[in-house]
Design a protein around this motif. Structure first.
Motif, short mmCIF file in Angstrom:
data_model
loop_
_atom_site.label_atom_id
_atom_site.label_comp_id
_atom_site.label_asym_id
_atom_site.label_seq_id
_atom_site.Cartn_x
_atom_site.Cartn_y
_atom_site.Cartn_z
N PHE A 88 0.22 3.28 -3.29
CA PHE A 88 -0.71 4.37 -2.95
C PHE A 88 -0.06 5.29 -1.93
O PHE A 88 -0.52 5.40 -0.79
CB PHE A 88 -2.02 3.80 -2.39
CG PHE A 88 -2.67 2.75 -3.25
CD1 PHE A 88 -3.42 3.11 -4.36
CD2 PHE A 88 -2.50 1.41 -2.97
CE1 PHE A 88 -4.00 2.15 -5.15
CE2 PHE A 88 -3.08 0.44 -3.77
CZ PHE A 88 -3.84 0.81 -4.86
N ALA A 100 -4.19 7.85 5.07
CA ALA A 100 -5.64 7.70 5.24
C ALA A 100 -6.04 6.23 5.32
O ALA A 100 -6.98 5.88 6.04
CB ALA A 100 -6.37 8.39 4.09
N ILE A 101 -5.32 5.36 4.60
CA ILE A 101 -5.68 3.94 4.60
C ILE A 101 -5.21 3.25 5.87
O ILE A 101 -5.95 2.48 6.49
CB ILE A 101 -5.09 3.24 3.35
CG1 ILE A 101 -5.71 3.83 2.08
CG2 ILE A 101 -5.35 1.74 3.40
CD1 ILE A 101 -5.10 3.30 0.80
N LEU A 124 0.09 8.59 -1.65
CA LEU A 124 -0.67 9.77 -1.22
C LEU A 124 -1.84 9.40 -0.32
O LEU A 124 -2.31 10.22 0.47
CB LEU A 124 -1.17 10.54 -2.45
CG LEU A 124 -0.08 11.07 -3.39
CD1 LEU A 124 -0.71 11.80 -4.57
CD2 LEU A 124 0.88 11.99 -2.64
N ARG A 125 -2.33 8.19 -0.42
CA ARG A 125 -3.47 7.76 0.39
C ARG A 125 -3.05 6.83 1.53
O ARG A 125 -3.91 6.28 2.22
CB ARG A 125 -4.49 7.04 -0.50
CG ARG A 125 -5.06 7.92 -1.62
CD ARG A 125 -5.89 7.08 -2.58
NE ARG A 125 -6.93 6.33 -1.87
CZ ARG A 125 -7.67 5.37 -2.42
NH1 ARG A 125 -7.46 5.04 -3.68
NH2 ARG A 125 -8.59 4.75 -1.72
N TYR A 126 -1.74 6.66 1.71
CA TYR A 126 -1.27 5.68 2.69
C TYR A 126 -1.69 6.07 4.11
O TYR A 126 -2.17 5.22 4.87
CB TYR A 126 0.25 5.57 2.60
CG TYR A 126 0.85 4.70 3.69
CD1 TYR A 126 0.71 3.32 3.65
CD2 TYR A 126 1.54 5.26 4.77
CE1 TYR A 126 1.25 2.51 4.64
CE2 TYR A 126 2.07 4.47 5.76
CZ TYR A 126 1.93 3.10 5.70
OH TYR A 126 2.45 2.32 6.70
N ILE A 148 0.83 -1.22 0.00
CA ILE A 148 0.00 0.00 0.00
C ILE A 148 0.86 1.25 0.00
O ILE A 148 0.56 2.24 -0.68
CB ILE A 148 -0.95 -0.02 1.21
CG1 ILE A 148 -1.93 -1.20 1.09
CG2 ILE A 148 -1.73 1.30 1.32
CD1 ILE A 148 -2.80 -1.39 2.32
#
Length: 279
Positions: A87, A93-94, A89-91, A83
């Motif tokens: 991803f 948030a995830i 930029l979204r790490y 992840i």
């Protein structure tokens, strides 16, 4: 080295708040627990100490929980890396730190529930043989399991299948990461950090996978009565005492010391700089 890395992770607030370090600490804690309980089991077996049935079952259950915890956490570390790279930029948030703590709790629950179901099945079918439990040696129990009842064999094959699926998931994630980042330029140099890290991770993955392959071959030979019982015990001794211990020994060196923050913290602990008065 495992207690030292755990001390660095849990004593530094900045390190303790990152998802990758929490997963690393959980994996090292699982491996350390497994090594301690397995050493206790081997010492009792070498000293010819006969444990009661309940104590032997508890020791085997704790070994299974610790092994599953390390394996499941290793799979979670690979998914975290997957992840983070694909991803970025979204790490956050995830996988925030709060969600990582819940994942660790879930991993321990699965590690306890998975062997717990099998132990309940074996207990309900009365498949725990007294002669096996009096020895309470994991290699001996492993080889005798292949000659046991159908319920014991079913639990063994289901356990092996779940472990194989976890290792296959880890391998697939690494393969996807390699093909996704192949054109990014990080693989041009053989000595680059990405190439060395990828090689080291796959080395640990190989040593996790090879004992399972050895158990498959041993199971096939024992079921078809190709090898003798004594030969099977020697193979089980090699698998349990060498092949299954080796990745847990390599894990802190190939994973833990590769992180700059952990290695820098260890160097700061070992090499204390003395202040000199400058006039």
């Amino acid at each position: 080295i495992i207690p030292t890395i755990l001390f660095v992770i849990f004593s530094r607030f900045s390190i303790r708040q990152e998802t990758r370090y929490m997963l690393l600490g959980n994996a090292l804690l699982s491996d350390l627990t497994y090594l301690l309980f397995y050493t206790l089991s081997a010492a009792l077996s070498a000293a010819h100490v006969h444990l009661p049935k309940e104590a032997c079952v508890l020791l085997l259950f704790l070994l299974a929980v610790a092994y599953c915890g390390g394996l499941f956490t290793a799979a979670a570390i690979v998914l975290d890396t997957y992840i983070a790279i694909l991803f970025p930029l979204r790490y956050i948030a995830i996988l925030p730190p709060s969600r990582a703590k819940k994942i660790i709790v879930l991993l321990w629950m699965c590690s306890g529930a998975f062997p717990g179901i099998f132990f309940l099945v074996l207990s309900s079918t009365h498949s725990f043989l007294p002669c096996v439990l009096e020895i309470c040696s994991v290699p001996v129990i492993l080889i005798l399991t292949l000659n046991g009842t159908d319920a014991v064999k079913l639990c063994f094959w289901l356990s092996t299948t779940v472990i194989f699926l976890c290792l296959s998931l880890i391998f697939c994630c690494y393969a996807i990461l390699y093909f996704k980042t192949k054109r990014s330029g990080i693989w041009e140099s053989i000595c680059s950090r990405a190439s060395v890290t990828f090689l080291m991770h796959n080395t640990v993955l190989f040593f996790y996978f090879f004992p399972l392959l050895a158990l498959f071959v041993e199971s096939f030979l024992c079921i078809n009565i190709i090898v003798r019982l004594q030969t099977g015990i020697w193979v089980s001794l090699t698998v349990c005492n060498v092949l299954m211990i080796l990745p847990k020994v390599l894990f802190p060196f190939l994973y833990g010391l590769r992180y700059r923050e952990i290695s820098a913290s260890l160097r700061s602990i070992v090499r204390r700089k003395h202040l000199h008065v400058v006039s």
